[in-house]
Design a protein around this motif. Structure first.
Motif, short mmCIF file in Angstrom:
data_model
loop_
_atom_site.label_atom_id
_atom_site.label_comp_id
_atom_site.label_asym_id
_atom_site.label_seq_id
_atom_site.Cartn_x
_atom_site.Cartn_y
_atom_site.Cartn_z
N CYS A 38 0.82 -1.29 -0.52
CA CYS A 38 -0.19 0.21 0.04
C CYS A 38 1.11 1.30 -0.40
O CYS A 38 0.95 1.94 -0.47
CB CYS A 38 -1.15 -0.07 1.28
SG CYS A 38 -2.21 -1.19 0.96
N TRP A 53 -5.54 8.24 -1.16
CA TRP A 53 -6.01 8.15 0.02
C TRP A 53 -6.39 6.75 0.26
O TRP A 53 -6.61 6.84 1.76
CB TRP A 53 -6.82 8.74 0.37
CG TRP A 53 -6.28 10.37 0.30
CD1 TRP A 53 -7.36 11.49 -1.17
CD2 TRP A 53 -5.78 10.85 1.32
NE1 TRP A 53 -6.22 12.50 -1.12
CE2 TRP A 53 -5.38 12.98 -0.05
CE3 TRP A 53 -5.52 11.29 1.95
CZ2 TRP A 53 -5.09 13.80 0.86
CZ3 TRP A 53 -4.67 12.41 2.37
CH2 TRP A 53 -4.93 13.11 1.89
N LEU A 54 -6.84 6.41 -0.06
CA LEU A 54 -7.31 5.01 0.06
C LEU A 54 -5.46 3.81 0.74
O LEU A 54 -5.29 3.44 1.43
CB LEU A 54 -7.97 4.16 -1.33
CG LEU A 54 -8.40 2.57 -1.09
CD1 LEU A 54 -9.31 2.23 -0.11
CD2 LEU A 54 -9.40 1.60 -2.21
N ALA A 57 -4.35 5.09 3.57
CA ALA A 57 -5.06 4.62 4.86
C ALA A 57 -5.11 3.62 4.96
O ALA A 57 -4.50 2.41 6.26
CB ALA A 57 -7.08 5.18 4.43
N ILE A 60 -1.44 3.08 7.22
CA ILE A 60 -1.94 3.83 8.45
C ILE A 60 -2.62 2.84 9.19
O ILE A 60 -2.03 2.72 10.19
CB ILE A 60 -2.35 5.21 7.96
CG1 ILE A 60 -1.82 6.05 7.72
CG2 ILE A 60 -2.53 5.48 9.81
CD1 ILE A 60 -2.13 7.22 7.53
N VAL A 61 -2.96 2.44 8.69
CA VAL A 61 -4.70 1.36 9.49
C VAL A 61 -4.40 -0.36 9.90
O VAL A 61 -3.85 -0.68 10.75
CB VAL A 61 -5.79 1.58 9.10
CG1 VAL A 61 -6.63 0.39 9.62
CG2 VAL A 61 -6.72 3.14 9.20
#
Length: 131
Positions: A38, A53-54, A57, A60-61
């Motif tokens: 990612c 942005w996907l 995310a 990060i997540v």
């Protein structure tokens, strides 16, 4: 209600700790590989758009999700053991055995030993008595 006379079945035993730790570390490494993918896709794919942005995310997540899932043991997914005795069919025992044949019975009887007195050095019937 548990009965102490019935031994535990092999199907009711939990997973071995080494196997459980191996599965959890494998799951963690797979999720970290997805996170790295990612991050790389977020940087390399141009022009930037909503998918950037996907990927951000996901980068990060995913570490948080990977740690939480790595710390969860297999007890959450544990199923109740199946009783193997339910699958066995038991016929009548008396019908299997012929009525005219009875199994042989061996009986063993023990006799009490007679304690010796000090004046009885050679009991009657011993080899030393006949000379």
């Amino acid at each position: 209600m548990k009965s102490s006379s019935i031994p535990p079945s092999a199907t009711s035993l939990p997973r071995a700790p080494q196997d459980d730790a191996g599965a959890r570390s494998r799951r963690y490494l797979i999720m970290m590989a997805i996170r790295i993918a990612c991050f790389v896709l977020m940087v390399l794919i141009t022009p930037y758009g909503w998918y950037t942005w996907l990927f951000a995310a996901g980068a990060i997540v995913l570490p948080y999700v990977a740690v939480v899932l790595a710390n969860v043991g297999e007890d959450v997914h544990r199923k109740d053991a199946e009783n193997p005795e339910r699958a066995l069919t038991a016929g009548p025992v008396a019908a299997e055995r012929a009525p005219d044949r009875t199994p042989p019975v061996i009986q063993i009887q023990e006799t009490r030993s007679i304690p010796r007195t000090p004046d009885q050095t050679n009991p009657p019937g011993s080899d030393e008595d006949v000379r």
